[in-house]
Design a protein around this motif. Structure first.
Motif, PDB file in Angstrom:
ATOM      1  N   ALA A   1       8.842   4.546  -6.945  1.00  0.00           N
ATOM      2  CA  ALA A   1       8.285   4.220  -5.636  1.00  0.00           C
ATOM      3  C   ALA A   1       8.778   2.814  -5.308  1.00  0.00           C
ATOM      4  N   SER A   2       9.682   2.716  -4.336  1.00  0.00           N
ATOM      5  CA  SER A   2      10.275   1.414  -4.019  1.00  0.00           C
ATOM      6  C   SER A   2       9.325   0.587  -3.159  1.00  0.00           C
TER       7      SER A   2
ATOM      8  N   MET B   1      13.632   8.888   2.227  1.00  0.00           N
ATOM      9  CA  MET B   1      12.707   8.183   3.115  1.00  0.00           C
ATOM     10  C   MET B   1      11.432   9.006   3.307  1.00  0.00           C
ATOM     11  N   PRO B   2      10.315   8.383   3.649  1.00  0.00           N
ATOM     12  CA  PRO B   2       9.016   9.064   3.701  1.00  0.00           C
ATOM     13  C   PRO B   2       8.968  10.413   4.416  1.00  0.00           C
TER      14      PRO B   2
ATOM     15  N   PRO C   1       0.808  -1.231   0.000  1.00  0.00           N
ATOM     16  CA  PRO C   1       0.000   0.000   0.000  1.00  0.00           C
ATOM     17  C   PRO C   1       0.840   1.280   0.000  1.00  0.00           C
ATOM     18  N   GLU C   2       1.930   1.317   0.777  1.00  0.00           N
ATOM     19  CA  GLU C   2       2.736   2.536   0.810  1.00  0.00           C
ATOM     20  C   GLU C   2       3.436   2.794  -0.527  1.00  0.00           C
ATOM     21  N   THR C   3       3.770   1.712  -1.231  1.00  0.00           N
ATOM     22  CA  THR C   3       4.375   1.858  -2.561  1.00  0.00           C
ATOM     23  C   THR C   3       3.341   2.397  -3.537  1.00  0.00           C
ATOM     24  N   GLU C   4       2.147   1.845  -3.499  1.00  0.00           N
ATOM     25  CA  GLU C   4       1.085   2.309  -4.400  1.00  0.00           C
ATOM     26  C   GLU C   4       0.674   3.740  -4.070  1.00  0.00           C
ATOM     27  N   ASP C   5       0.628   4.090  -2.789  1.00  0.00           N
ATOM     28  CA  ASP C   5       0.294   5.469  -2.408  1.00  0.00           C
ATOM     29  C   ASP C   5       1.316   6.453  -2.974  1.00  0.00           C
TER      30      ASP C   5
END
Length: 111
Positions: free
Chosen positions: A43-44, A84-85, A3-7
């Protein structure tokens, strides 16, 4: 895809929606965005932003908070960094990073 990659990929799509000659490719365990056939960013699968900044700009880019070398294969990839995020938490920060990568990639010949 996590999900974090797709976001992150969705945020990149929105930020780059007006770019001509933009394509996507599954690479490095995530999704990469190609501009004129050259890798621009990605997006890794870890949720990090992958950026192509060029070898001559890499050291400067890595002085910024929340950055690290891109080390996907066990060896650093010259000219690429991870952010990093916390480094792209808001859309303005993401846009600044994407502009840095575009500045380099737009100087490359199209593929």
């Amino acid at each position: 895809m996590k999900p974090e990659t797709e976001d992150l990929a969705s945020r990149i799509r929105v930020a780059l929606r007006n770019e001509q000659n933009l394509s996507e490719r599954n690479m490095f365990g995530g999704v990469c965005f190609m501009l004129n056939g050259n890798m621009l960013c990605g997006a890794s699968n870890t949720g990090n932003l992958l950026l192509r900044v060029g070898a001559e700009r890499e050291a400067d880019a890595r002085t910024k908070p929340h950055t690290t070398e891109m080390n996907f294969t066990g060896r650093p990839m010259r000219g690429y960094i991870y952010v990093m995020p916390p480094g792209f938490a808001d859309d303005q920060d993401l846009a600044k990073w994407l502009a840095t990568a575009k500045e380099f990639v737009c100087g490359l010949p199209p593929k």
